[in-house]
Write an enzyme that holds these catalytic residues in place. Structure first.
Site, mmCIF file in Angstrom:
data_model
loop_
_atom_site.group_PDB
_atom_site.id
_atom_site.type_symbol
_atom_site.label_atom_id
_atom_site.label_comp_id
_atom_site.label_asym_id
_atom_site.label_seq_id
_atom_site.Cartn_x
_atom_site.Cartn_y
_atom_site.Cartn_z
ATOM 1 N N GLU A 1 -5.747 -8.475 1.428
ATOM 2 C CA GLU A 1 -6.396 -8.045 2.673
ATOM 3 C C GLU A 1 -7.866 -7.783 2.400
ATOM 4 O OE1 GLU A 1 -4.598 -4.744 4.856
ATOM 5 O OE2 GLU A 1 -2.591 -5.483 4.385
ATOM 6 N N GLU B 1 0.789 -1.235 0.000
ATOM 7 C CA GLU B 1 0.000 0.000 0.000
ATOM 8 C C GLU B 1 0.822 1.286 0.000
ATOM 9 O OE1 GLU B 1 -2.774 -0.085 3.236
ATOM 10 O OE2 GLU B 1 -3.999 -1.604 2.288
HETATM 11 C C1 BGP Z 1 -4.259 -1.701 5.634
HETATM 12 C C2 BGP Z 1 -2.911 -2.094 6.170
HETATM 13 C C3 BGP Z 1 -2.932 -3.009 7.338
HETATM 14 C C4 BGP Z 1 -4.086 -2.769 8.301
HETATM 15 C C5 BGP Z 1 -5.393 -2.524 7.586
HETATM 16 C C6 BGP Z 1 -6.509 -2.067 8.478
HETATM 17 O O1 BGP Z 1 -4.188 -0.419 5.109
HETATM 18 O O2 BGP Z 1 -2.155 -2.714 5.160
HETATM 19 O O3 BGP Z 1 -1.682 -2.973 7.947
HETATM 20 O O4 BGP Z 1 -3.779 -1.959 9.318
HETATM 21 O O5 BGP Z 1 -5.277 -1.593 6.545
HETATM 22 O O6 BGP Z 1 -6.375 -0.708 8.711
HETATM 23 P P1 BGP Z 1 -6.605 -0.046 10.104
HETATM 24 O O7 BGP Z 1 -5.677 -0.762 11.019
HETATM 25 O O8 BGP Z 1 -6.274 1.383 9.919
HETATM 26 O O9 BGP Z 1 -8.030 -0.267 10.423
#
Ligand code: BGP
Length: 466
Positions: free
Chosen positions: A371, A164
């Site tokens: 993800e 990302e």
């Molecule tokens: C993505 C990242 C993860 C994770 C996820 C959830 O952007 O790759 O590392 O954190 O989002 O986001 P958040 O933790 O801000 O809810």
């Protein structure tokens, strides 16, 4: 019958800083997150990953839980400063051993490892030399990638260079909410360029070393929908596509920047600055696959006002505010949308649409959903973690994924975020995503959630029961 191909992998994901802890143990160097999270006011209630969920010390127990759930693949990231405390040069063998043992443990249970080389924890030593704004960091990244291929390449077949870019560059250099906390779009564009070059250098090394596997890049998949059918909102939504999607996907999949936008940023700010050979690197060393992280879509409208960077880190509904770029576009609440407590819209159709959009623009590139998940405050009933909203969220997204596969997309795996509850960068431990609960009152004890048993059944039936 579900449409999932025979070799489709049912996985789950995490990232080093969010689970490992042991931030200064066994020779590990500090990362930018170790330093940043200790500065006052940077994270939600001062939370940090010093201990995280102590995966570094409980790795065997965690892998045993993965095996019990029937996980077929595990996406994790390597902490660069755990292997190379100074970012380059001297190797920390204790760090190598940790990942080597993890890979062995996974393989012993037939769990396919997928490694992310960079999930945001840059060695602080390299940040001190200029971080992603300087070419020497890209060169150090190539050295780090080569070390990983040498030590793990015979056992690991799936590699992603970066996670990302839009998030760590956007927040690191535009909103200032991630390290190194800069607020300058021109510097963001130049840092982003070095990341693409670092990626291409790592792909080149992968090819030169004849690693038997595939290497890709992980991006946010964020479909945009105009708020209305007015010409202004349509243009705003197209601009969001160009900046948030095409700018990040084109260089790693097509090997070039979107021409119009490139001309505009170079005219406006003189960036990105290329050095001789950059064009060829980008063109010649593209991805074998693309990883898509899908959580939500954004509803877009024209923004005649200032840059807006407010977001919800407390989990109190409607405390989000708006996000947008001065004079270009902004993301607003969809009046008909269903939102999480952190104000993220739940819209499964976006996963189908997003995958098809990628297929249309970039052709038949293999896709992994690296993800997807629901951040929530999970209900506990009689000591059981009854995370039904997570099950509902994942089920709807697996339906959406199945639709994209039926429409001809080459999707090869699905990695919900996250295997276990972990640290959310700016939202602390309150925002849970895992199949496994971590009890912060009880010495970080692991407990299986309702979704653990549900996903086990999904995997066991290859997606038929869900
Ligand atoms: C993505 C990242 C993860 C994770 C996820 C959830 O952007 O790759 O590392 O954190 O989002 O986001 P958040 O933790 O801000 O809810």
């Amino acid at each position: 019958m579900a449409a999932f191909p025979k070799d489709f992998l049912w996985g789950a994901a995490t990232a080093a800083y969010q689970v490992e802890g042991a931030h200064d143990e066994d020779g590990k160097g500090l990362s930018i997150w170790d330093v940043f999270s200790h500065l006052p006011g940077t994270t939600y209630q001062g939370t940090n990953g010093d201990v995280a969920v102590d995966h570094y010390h409980r790795m065997q127990e965690d892998v045993a839980l993965m095996a019990e759930m029937g996980l077929q693949s595990y996406r994790f990231s390597i902490s660069w400063p755990r292997l190379l405390p100074n970012g380059r040069g001297e190797v920390n063998e204790a760090g190598v051993k940790f990942y080597s043992d993890l890979i062995d443990a996974l393989l012993a249970h037939n769990i396919v490892p997928m490694i992310t080389l960079y999930h945001w924890d840059l060695p602080q030593a390299l940040q001190d030399e200029g971080g992603w704004e300087v070419r020497s960091t890209a060169e150090a990244f190539e050295e780090y990638a080569r070390l990983c291929y040498t030590r793990f390449g015979s056992r690991v077949k799936l590699w992603a260079t970066f996670n990302e870019t839009i998030v760590f560059i956007g927040h690191g250099y535009i909103t200032g909410s991630h390290p190194p906390s800069v607020k300058d779009p021109a510097r963001a564009i130049q840092a982003c360029h070095q990341v693409f070059i670092a990626h291409a250098m790592a792909v080149k090394a992968f090819r030169e070393m004849n690693i038997d596997g595939q290497i890709g890049f992980v991006n946010v998949l964020q479909p945009h929908t105009p708020l209305s059918d007015s010409p202004e909102d349509t243009v705003a939504s197209e601009l969001a596509d160009a900046i948030h999607t095409h700018w990040l996907y084109d260089p790693v999949l097509k090997g070039t920047y979107p021409a119009e936008l490139l001309a505009q940023t170079q005219a406006l700010w003189g960036v990105p600055r290329f050095v001789p050979g950059d064009d060829e690197l980008l063109r010649n060393y593209r991805c074998d696959f693309i990883g898509l992280n899908y959580y939500r879509r954004e509803t877009v409208t024209a923004n005649s006002g200032e840059t807006l960077t407010q977001s919800n880190h407390s989990g109190e509904k409607n405390s989000g505010g708006e996000f947008g770029f001065k004079g270009l576009f902004k993301f607003v609440r969809n009046p008909n949308g269903i939102y999480t407590d952190w104000d993220w819209e739940i819209w499964p159709q976006g996963l189908t649409d997003g995958i098809m959009m990628i297929k249309e623009r970039y052709g038949d590139i293999p896709i992994y959903i690296t993800e997807n998940g629901l951040g929530a405050k999970d209900p506990i009933v009689d000591g059981n973690i009854v995370d039904q909203p997570r099950i509902d969220y994942l089920r709807m997204h697996i339906d959406a994924l199945e639709k994209a596969i039926a429409l001809g997309a080459d999707v090869r795996g699905y990695y919900p975020w996250s295997f276990i509850d972990l640290l959310s960068w700016l939202n602390g431990y309150k925002k849970q995503y895992g199949f496994v609960y971590v009890d912060h009152q009880q010495n970080l004890a692991r407990k299986r959630k309702k979704s653990f048993y549900w996903y086990k059944e999904v995997i066991n039936s290859h997606g038929n029961v869900r």
